[in-house]
Scaffold this motif. Structure first.
Motif, short mmCIF file in Angstrom:
data_model
loop_
_atom_site.label_atom_id
_atom_site.label_comp_id
_atom_site.label_asym_id
_atom_site.label_seq_id
_atom_site.Cartn_x
_atom_site.Cartn_y
_atom_site.Cartn_z
N THR A 73 0.84 -1.19 0.00
CA THR A 73 0.00 0.00 0.00
C THR A 73 0.88 1.25 0.00
O THR A 73 2.07 1.17 0.35
CB THR A 73 -0.91 0.04 1.25
N PRO A 74 0.30 2.39 -0.33
CA PRO A 74 1.10 3.63 -0.30
C PRO A 74 1.65 3.89 1.10
O PRO A 74 1.01 3.57 2.11
CB PRO A 74 0.09 4.72 -0.69
N ASP A 76 2.16 5.77 4.28
CA ASP A 76 1.44 6.81 5.01
C ASP A 76 2.47 7.60 5.81
O ASP A 76 2.73 7.32 6.99
CB ASP A 76 0.39 6.19 5.93
N PRO A 92 5.84 8.51 -5.62
CA PRO A 92 5.51 7.33 -4.82
C PRO A 92 4.86 6.25 -5.67
O PRO A 92 4.14 6.54 -6.63
CB PRO A 92 4.52 7.86 -3.79
N MET A 93 5.12 5.00 -5.31
CA MET A 93 4.50 3.86 -6.00
C MET A 93 4.50 2.70 -5.02
O MET A 93 5.40 2.58 -4.18
CB MET A 93 5.28 3.50 -7.26
N ASP A 94 3.48 1.85 -5.12
CA ASP A 94 3.37 0.66 -4.29
C ASP A 94 2.73 -0.43 -5.12
O ASP A 94 2.16 -0.16 -6.19
CB ASP A 94 2.53 0.96 -3.04
N THR A 97 -1.05 -0.07 -5.95
CA THR A 97 -1.31 0.86 -7.04
C THR A 97 -0.99 0.21 -8.38
O THR A 97 -1.73 0.37 -9.36
CB THR A 97 -0.51 2.16 -6.84
N VAL A 120 8.71 0.97 -7.18
CA VAL A 120 8.37 0.63 -5.78
C VAL A 120 9.66 0.36 -4.99
O VAL A 120 9.88 0.91 -3.91
CB VAL A 120 7.45 -0.60 -5.72
N ASN A 123 12.23 3.36 -4.76
CA ASN A 123 11.81 4.30 -3.73
C ASN A 123 12.18 3.79 -2.33
O ASN A 123 12.68 4.55 -1.49
CB ASN A 123 10.31 4.56 -3.79
#
Length: 163
Positions: A73-74, A76, A92-94, A97, A120, A123
């Motif tokens: 997940t992104p 937080d 941002p990437m996960d 997504t 992902v 990052n």
């Protein structure tokens, strides 16, 4: 994914170090990476369903390997107290997504899908810059695993043709 404040500029490898585009070109930015292809993306061009199915299988396996769920997940940043996250990570990437974009038919080809997957992990390594950091090590290991499987599924001579 806690981390100390940064005192020096980031010295992490670029996305190109995780993903060598067939033909030696450089990775494209995300604005060039996706395209919306209507409601039924699988029927947009011949072979689209096949490469998307292969990408989905690769993503399913990768998500299974993410035992901690760190990449699902992104990030937080507010909840985790990472005040500098969006200064360090500008795109941002996960994997969640990536999953959603694949399901919506937003990837033009398998290469675009792979660029987001590698983003992902790039990052994660960039933000958790110490190679000894558990998140960094895990991201690098998952990137290597994904690269190996992606290249087996889409050999460099065929990867650009998987459209």
């Amino acid at each position: 994914m806690g981390k100390e404040k940064r005192d020096k500029p980031n010295q992490q490898p670029s996305l190109a170090s995780f993903f060598k585009k067939a033909g030696g070109g450089s990775a494209q930015t995300s604005s060039k990476r996706t395209k919306k292809v209507g409601n039924n993306a699988a029927d947009a061009w011949p072979g689209a369903s096949a490469w998307r199915s292969q990408c989905q299988a690769l993503l399913d396996r990768l998500q299974g390997e993410d035992g901690e769920g760190w990449f699902a997940t992104p990030v937080d940043a507010e909840e985790l107290g990472l005040d500098d996250y969006f200064r360090v990570i500008t795109e941002p990437m996960d994997l969640g997504t990536v999953q959603a974009k694949l399901g919506r038919g937003q990837y033009a080809d398998a290469q675009a899908f792979a660029r987001d997957v590698f983003l992902v992990f790039e990052n994660a390594c960039r933000y958790n810059e110490s190679p000894d950091h558990l998140v960094h090590r895990t991201a690098a290991a998952l990137a290597r695993s994904f690269r190996k499987r992606f290249q087996a599924a889409f050999p460099p001579s065929e990867a650009g043709q998987a459209q």
